[in-house]
Design a protein around this motif. Structure first.
Motif, PDB file in Angstrom:
ATOM      1  N   GLN A  94       0.674  -1.670  -0.047  1.00 50.52           N
ATOM      2  CA  GLN A  94      -0.001  -0.105  -0.223  1.00 50.52           C
ATOM      3  C   GLN A  94       0.561   1.097  -0.236  1.00 50.52           C
ATOM      4  O   GLN A  94       0.248   2.250  -0.024  1.00 50.52           O
ATOM      5  CB  GLN A  94      -0.814  -0.255   1.230  1.00 50.52           C
ATOM      6  CG  GLN A  94      -1.774  -1.643   1.461  1.00 50.52           C
ATOM      7  CD  GLN A  94      -2.526  -2.037   0.283  1.00 50.52           C
ATOM      8  OE1 GLN A  94      -3.371  -0.928  -0.674  1.00 50.52           O
ATOM      9  NE2 GLN A  94      -2.480  -3.259  -0.167  1.00 50.52           N
ATOM     10  N   SER A  95       2.402   0.789  -0.371  1.00 54.83           N
ATOM     11  CA  SER A  95       3.201   2.437   0.074  1.00 54.83           C
ATOM     12  C   SER A  95       3.465   2.888  -1.165  1.00 54.83           C
ATOM     13  O   SER A  95       2.615   2.935  -2.207  1.00 54.83           O
ATOM     14  CB  SER A  95       4.642   1.740  -0.167  1.00 54.83           C
ATOM     15  OG  SER A  95       5.372   2.739  -0.322  1.00 54.83           O
ATOM     16  N   ASP A 170       3.375 -12.114  -3.687  1.00 57.54           N
ATOM     17  CA  ASP A 170       1.828 -12.421  -4.710  1.00 57.54           C
ATOM     18  C   ASP A 170       1.051 -12.255  -3.765  1.00 57.54           C
ATOM     19  O   ASP A 170      -0.460 -12.075  -4.445  1.00 57.54           O
ATOM     20  CB  ASP A 170       2.619 -14.377  -5.031  1.00 57.54           C
ATOM     21  CG  ASP A 170       3.930 -14.419  -6.345  1.00 57.54           C
ATOM     22  OD1 ASP A 170       4.207 -13.365  -6.532  1.00 57.54           O
ATOM     23  OD2 ASP A 170       4.117 -15.308  -6.075  1.00 57.54           O
ATOM     24  N   GLN A 171       1.905 -12.381  -2.536  1.00 59.76           N
ATOM     25  CA  GLN A 171      -0.284 -12.196  -1.402  1.00 59.76           C
ATOM     26  C   GLN A 171      -0.131 -10.722  -1.436  1.00 59.76           C
ATOM     27  O   GLN A 171      -1.335 -11.277  -0.679  1.00 59.76           O
ATOM     28  CB  GLN A 171       0.524 -13.432  -0.189  1.00 59.76           C
ATOM     29  CG  GLN A 171       1.252 -14.394   0.260  1.00 59.76           C
ATOM     30  CD  GLN A 171       1.685 -14.643   1.225  1.00 59.76           C
ATOM     31  OE1 GLN A 171       1.456 -14.239   2.074  1.00 59.76           O
ATOM     32  NE2 GLN A 171       3.037 -15.504   0.837  1.00 59.76           N
ATOM     33  N   GLY A 172       0.177 -10.414  -2.371  1.00 61.51           N
ATOM     34  CA  GLY A 172       0.088  -8.764  -1.686  1.00 61.51           C
ATOM     35  C   GLY A 172       0.238  -8.248  -0.688  1.00 61.51           C
ATOM     36  O   GLY A 172      -0.213  -7.514  -0.112  1.00 61.51           O
ATOM     37  N   ILE A 173       1.304  -8.540   0.582  1.00 61.89           N
ATOM     38  CA  ILE A 173       2.383  -8.357   1.636  1.00 61.89           C
ATOM     39  C   ILE A 173       3.357  -7.002   1.273  1.00 61.89           C
ATOM     40  O   ILE A 173       3.441  -5.859   1.487  1.00 61.89           O
ATOM     41  CB  ILE A 173       2.697  -8.893   2.078  1.00 61.89           C
ATOM     42  CG1 ILE A 173       1.590 -10.176   2.922  1.00 61.89           C
ATOM     43  CG2 ILE A 173       3.275  -8.248   3.621  1.00 61.89           C
ATOM     44  CD1 ILE A 173       1.969 -11.157   3.233  1.00 61.89           C
ATOM     45  N   PHE A 174       4.130  -7.063   0.178  1.00 63.20           N
ATOM     46  CA  PHE A 174       5.191  -6.644  -0.563  1.00 63.20           C
ATOM     47  C   PHE A 174       5.016  -6.237  -1.375  1.00 63.20           C
ATOM     48  O   PHE A 174       4.418  -6.857  -2.433  1.00 63.20           O
ATOM     49  CB  PHE A 174       6.502  -6.801  -0.477  1.00 63.20           C
ATOM     50  CG  PHE A 174       7.263  -7.153   0.801  1.00 63.20           C
ATOM     51  CD1 PHE A 174       6.930  -6.420   1.793  1.00 63.20           C
ATOM     52  CD2 PHE A 174       8.225  -8.279   0.918  1.00 63.20           C
ATOM     53  CE1 PHE A 174       7.528  -5.974   3.518  1.00 63.20           C
ATOM     54  CE2 PHE A 174       9.194  -8.083   2.259  1.00 63.20           C
ATOM     55  CZ  PHE A 174       8.593  -6.826   3.115  1.00 63.20           C
ATOM     56  N   ARG A 175       5.050  -5.076  -2.472  1.00 65.03           N
ATOM     57  CA  ARG A 175       5.740  -4.856  -3.825  1.00 65.03           C
ATOM     58  C   ARG A 175       7.023  -4.170  -4.539  1.00 65.03           C
ATOM     59  O   ARG A 175       7.677  -3.732  -3.292  1.00 65.03           O
ATOM     60  CB  ARG A 175       4.561  -3.281  -4.107  1.00 65.03           C
ATOM     61  CG  ARG A 175       4.444  -2.952  -5.664  1.00 65.03           C
ATOM     62  CD  ARG A 175       3.731  -2.659  -5.801  1.00 65.03           C
ATOM     63  NE  ARG A 175       3.022  -1.279  -4.898  1.00 65.03           N
ATOM     64  CZ  ARG A 175       3.376  -0.106  -4.360  1.00 65.03           C
ATOM     65  NH1 ARG A 175       4.592   0.426  -5.255  1.00 65.03           N
ATOM     66  NH2 ARG A 175       3.108   0.912  -3.520  1.00 65.03           N
ATOM     67  N   ARG A 176       7.207  -5.200  -5.507  1.00 70.03           N
ATOM     68  CA  ARG A 176       9.112  -5.267  -5.944  1.00 70.03           C
ATOM     69  C   ARG A 176       9.148  -3.626  -6.827  1.00 70.03           C
ATOM     70  O   ARG A 176       8.153  -3.644  -7.453  1.00 70.03           O
ATOM     71  CB  ARG A 176       9.609  -6.010  -6.252  1.00 70.03           C
ATOM     72  CG  ARG A 176      10.896  -6.397  -6.645  1.00 70.03           C
ATOM     73  CD  ARG A 176      11.184  -7.474  -6.703  1.00 70.03           C
ATOM     74  NE  ARG A 176      11.015  -8.145  -8.161  1.00 70.03           N
ATOM     75  CZ  ARG A 176      10.655  -8.526  -8.172  1.00 70.03           C
ATOM     76  NH1 ARG A 176      10.138  -9.532  -7.929  1.00 70.03           N
ATOM     77  NH2 ARG A 176      10.077  -8.831 -10.392  1.00 70.03           N
TER      78      ARG A 176
END
Length: 283
Positions: A94-95, A170-176
């Motif tokens: 969400q950053s 993939d789980q939507g916790i991080f975004r690369r």
């Protein structure tokens, strides 16, 4: 039976060690190789070598070179993975940060001081033309700590091996938002001086066994499926990782060592230099 304490990160790179242990290959040579997973990574393993808690470490090249320069009484006895480590640069899903450039002067989550995650933050800053003196760090110990820090905004970004963090993307916790490959071989095998001096033949035998397995590792039937299940990763990601990963059965040459050390010095990661003889031991 000779007891040997070995440490490494709980990542796919180290599956060859576990296979050799499970197959009884070290035991057959009267070696009780006791593997311990160290999720905190390089900084913690450097400390364990210094304290005598570990005899051998499968460790990031930049981290151990830095620590040997700083007085760690250990020697690099072999390159373990020749190919670069690809560090993913991650933000919370969400950053508001969407590119690597957005992260200038922002706080980076690191596992601990002297860890690969800290050293690679310097590499990334240098490559982007940022002032490395402005880097700010939040110590998070493990990947779980990084999830907490980025989610709670106590840190802004986190650098870790791209494939190991892919499930979190993939789980939507991080975004690369980008990648930063190491400009040197990823992992080396390092042995505490005292242990190496007393047990050179044991170390030679351990290297002989692991090298036989890494040479044939990609040809093990269904290895992609095994890795996918063990590390909770998509099989296509594992297949890409297997294509990119090149194990080594050779030691670091003096020319390669000088190049790595000069790079670390230029980046300000080390403030003095060691000699090849003080850092690398040919067996």
């Amino acid at each position: 039976m000779k007891t040997v304490k070995i440490v490494g990160v709980p990542e796919h790179f180290n599956l060859p060690w576990h296979l050799c242990i499970e197959n009884g290959e070290f035991e057959a040579e009267s070696i009780d190789l006791q593997w311990k997973n160290i999720p905190e990574g390089t900084g913690k393993m450097c400390q364990m070598l210094r304290d005598g808690e570990a005899d051998i470490a499968v460790i990031l090249t930049e981290g151990i070179v830095k620590d040997i320069v700083a007085g760690n009484p250990s020697k690099i006895v072999q390159i373990y993975v020749q190919s670069p480590l690809i560090w993913g640069i991650h933000v919370a899903a969400q950053s508001n940060y969407h590119t690597v450039k957005d992260l200038k002067d922002k706080k980076v989550a690191i596992s601990r001081i002297g860890s690969g995650s800290q050293l690679m933050a310097y590499v990334n800053a240098h490559e982007n033309g940022w002032e490395t003196d402005n880097l700010q760090f939040e110590i998070i110990n493990t990947i779980d700590g990084a999830v907490e820090a980025l989610t709670n905004q106590t840190a802004d970004y986190f650098m870790w091996e791209r494939f190991m963090t892919k499930p979190l993307v993939d789980q939507g916790i991080f975004r690369r938002v980008g990648d930063c490959p190491t400009p040197w071989p990823s992992f080396v095998i390092t042995v505490r001086d005292e242990f190496l001096k007393k047990n050179p033949k044991t170390v030679e035998k351990i290297l002989e066994i692991i090298n036989k397995t890494t040479q044939d590792f990609t040809r093990i039937p269904n290895i992609d499926k095994t890795l996918s299940e063990l590390f909770n990763q998509k099989i296509e990601d594992i297949q890409e990782w297997l294509k990119l990963t090149q194990w080594s059965q050779k030691n670091l040459s003096e020319k390669a060592f000088i190049k790595i050390q000069n790079q670390l010095f230029d980046l300000g990661i080390i403030d003095k230099k060691s000699t090849f003889v003080e850092t690398v031991k040919a067996l």
